[in-house]
Scaffold this motif. Structure first.
Motif, short mmCIF file in Angstrom:
data_model
loop_
_atom_site.label_atom_id
_atom_site.label_comp_id
_atom_site.label_asym_id
_atom_site.label_seq_id
_atom_site.Cartn_x
_atom_site.Cartn_y
_atom_site.Cartn_z
N PRO A 10 23.45 40.16 30.78
CA PRO A 10 24.15 41.22 31.52
C PRO A 10 25.50 40.72 32.06
CG PRO A 10 21.84 41.16 32.14
CD PRO A 10 22.08 39.94 31.31
N GLU A 11 26.44 41.64 32.19
CA GLU A 11 27.80 41.25 32.57
C GLU A 11 27.87 40.65 33.96
OE1 GLU A 11 30.18 44.69 31.79
OE2 GLU A 11 30.11 44.39 29.61
N HIS A 12 27.05 41.12 34.89
CA HIS A 12 27.12 40.55 36.24
C HIS A 12 26.68 39.09 36.25
CE1 HIS A 12 22.79 41.68 36.23
NE2 HIS A 12 22.66 40.71 37.13
N ILE A 13 25.80 38.73 35.32
CA ILE A 13 25.39 37.32 35.21
C ILE A 13 26.53 36.49 34.61
CG2 ILE A 13 23.78 35.73 34.10
CD1 ILE A 13 21.63 37.85 34.31
N GLN A 14 27.25 37.05 33.64
CA GLN A 14 28.42 36.35 33.10
C GLN A 14 29.42 36.01 34.20
OE1 GLN A 14 28.92 39.44 29.59
NE2 GLN A 14 30.27 37.70 29.25
N VAL A 15 29.70 37.00 35.04
CA VAL A 15 30.68 36.80 36.12
C VAL A 15 30.20 35.70 37.07
CG1 VAL A 15 31.81 37.86 38.10
CG2 VAL A 15 31.57 39.16 35.97
N GLN A 16 28.96 35.79 37.47
CA GLN A 16 28.42 34.82 38.42
C GLN A 16 28.44 33.40 37.85
OE1 GLN A 16 24.44 35.71 39.76
NE2 GLN A 16 24.13 33.69 40.65
N ARG A 17 27.95 33.24 36.63
CA ARG A 17 27.88 31.91 36.02
C ARG A 17 29.27 31.31 35.84
NH1 ARG A 17 23.70 33.56 31.28
NH2 ARG A 17 21.73 33.24 32.40
N THR A 18 30.20 32.10 35.34
CA THR A 18 31.53 31.58 35.05
C THR A 18 32.27 31.25 36.34
OG1 THR A 18 31.57 32.95 33.06
CG2 THR A 18 33.66 31.99 33.77
N SER A 19 32.13 32.07 37.35
CA SER A 19 32.78 31.79 38.64
C SER A 19 32.27 30.48 39.22
CB SER A 19 32.52 32.93 39.62
OG SER A 19 33.10 34.14 39.18
N GLU A 20 30.96 30.29 39.17
CA GLU A 20 30.38 29.06 39.71
C GLU A 20 30.76 27.84 38.88
OE1 GLU A 20 26.23 29.94 39.82
OE2 GLU A 20 26.38 31.22 41.61
N ARG A 21 30.79 28.00 37.56
CA ARG A 21 31.08 26.87 36.66
C ARG A 21 32.55 26.44 36.75
NH1 ARG A 21 30.92 28.62 30.68
NH2 ARG A 21 33.01 29.31 31.26
N ASP A 22 33.46 27.41 36.73
CA ASP A 22 34.89 27.10 36.63
C ASP A 22 35.61 27.14 37.97
OD1 ASP A 22 34.35 26.94 33.96
OD2 ASP A 22 35.33 28.82 33.41
N GLY A 23 34.93 27.59 39.02
CA GLY A 23 35.57 27.67 40.32
C GLY A 23 36.68 28.69 40.38
N CYS A 24 36.54 29.78 39.63
CA CYS A 24 37.58 30.81 39.63
C CYS A 24 37.04 32.09 40.25
CB CYS A 24 38.07 31.08 38.20
SG CYS A 24 36.78 31.49 37.02
N ALA A 25 37.95 32.97 40.59
CA ALA A 25 37.58 34.21 41.26
C ALA A 25 36.87 35.15 40.28
CB ALA A 25 38.83 34.89 41.80
N PRO A 26 35.93 35.94 40.77
CA PRO A 26 35.26 36.92 39.91
C PRO A 26 36.23 37.85 39.20
CG PRO A 26 34.07 36.70 41.97
CD PRO A 26 35.34 35.91 42.13
N GLU A 27 37.33 38.21 39.88
CA GLU A 27 38.31 39.11 39.26
C GLU A 27 38.93 38.48 38.01
OE1 GLU A 27 38.23 38.27 42.48
OE2 GLU A 27 37.33 40.15 43.20
N GLN A 28 39.17 37.16 38.07
CA GLN A 28 39.73 36.49 36.90
C GLN A 28 38.73 36.48 35.75
OE1 GLN A 28 41.15 32.50 37.58
NE2 GLN A 28 41.83 32.22 35.48
N VAL A 29 37.45 36.28 36.06
CA VAL A 29 36.42 36.30 35.02
C VAL A 29 36.36 37.68 34.38
CG1 VAL A 29 33.98 35.94 34.50
CG2 VAL A 29 35.09 34.56 36.26
N ARG A 30 36.43 38.72 35.21
CA ARG A 30 36.39 40.07 34.66
C ARG A 30 37.60 40.34 33.77
NH1 ARG A 30 34.81 41.15 40.12
NH2 ARG A 30 32.54 41.44 40.25
N GLY A 31 38.75 39.75 34.12
CA GLY A 31 39.93 39.89 33.27
C GLY A 31 39.72 39.24 31.91
N ILE A 32 39.09 38.08 31.90
CA ILE A 32 38.78 37.41 30.63
C ILE A 32 37.82 38.27 29.81
CG2 ILE A 32 37.65 35.39 29.60
CD1 ILE A 32 38.66 33.79 32.08
#
Length: 202
Positions: A132-154
């Motif tokens: 699910p997309e919310h899991i993508q956002v959470q995992r990537t934010s925690e892994r890369d130390g970036c803001a959720p908004e940036q992950v959603r942009g990717i």
């Protein structure tokens, strides 16, 4: 050579699935690693990128600042298109060379852009790691130390989840614990071993 294309959105778990397939005996080629290799210091591609975006795109040691470049190209579709036209032919040529070097039962091409580029033509079967997309956002934010908004942009710049799933021959779901994912990976691995063992055209 039987070749599986492994793809999924950012933070979906592609790397975890690929590591397990490699442990089981597959030959894994990582398109992201190849993308880094073709812009190593001293390469013509890095010189072209620095000429296009300026010397500030480079770190102090002369290496590409990938985070800065990513911020630029995801905010500007025209610059992203220019970069893809430069790098994709180089990446695909290198991928083909590495696939040809495989002596394993089958090869796995890991690529987030498998379905968006000509890389899909390199493989016989497409495996999508999905969550699910919310899991993508959470995992990537925690892994890369970036803001959720940036992950959603990717994610917005990548193929949609539905479109990716529609292009899949096989899907593993990464919405549970690690064992749940690995069990599914082992099952598709057995399928691929069987496919790889068939005579050509069987």
């Amino acid at each position: 050579m039987f070749i599986v294309g492994l793809t999924g959105g950012v933070g979906s778990g592609k790397s975890t699935a690929a590591r397990e397939m490699e442990r089981l005996g597959a030959y894994v080629i990582d398109a992201d690693q190849v993308a880094r290799d073709v812009v190593e210091p001293g390469t013509p591609a890095l010189a072209s990128v620095a000429e296009r975006f300026g010397p500030e795109i480079l770190d102090a040691d002369g290496a590409l600042n990938r985070r800065k470049l990513r911020e630029i190209v995801f905010a500007n579709p025209g610059e992203r298109e220019w970069l893809e036209q430069l790098l994709h032919p180089l990446i695909n040529r290198t991928l083909a060379q590495r696939i040809a070097a495989s002596t394993a039962p089958y090869a796995v091409l890991v690529s987030p852009l498998l379905l968006e580029t000509g890389q899909r033509d390199m493989v016989q079967r497409i495996l999508v790691v999905d969550c699910p997309e919310h899991i993508q956002v959470q995992r990537t934010s925690e892994r890369d130390g970036c803001a959720p908004e940036q992950v959603r942009g990717i994610m917005a710049a990548q193929m949609s989840r539905d479109a990716r799933l529609s292009g899949a021959d096989d899907v593993v779901r990464n919405d549970g614990d690690l064992d749940h994912l690995l069990q599914q990976v082992r099952a598709v691995h057995e399928t691929y071993l069987a496919e790889a063992g068939k005579p050509d055209g069987a």
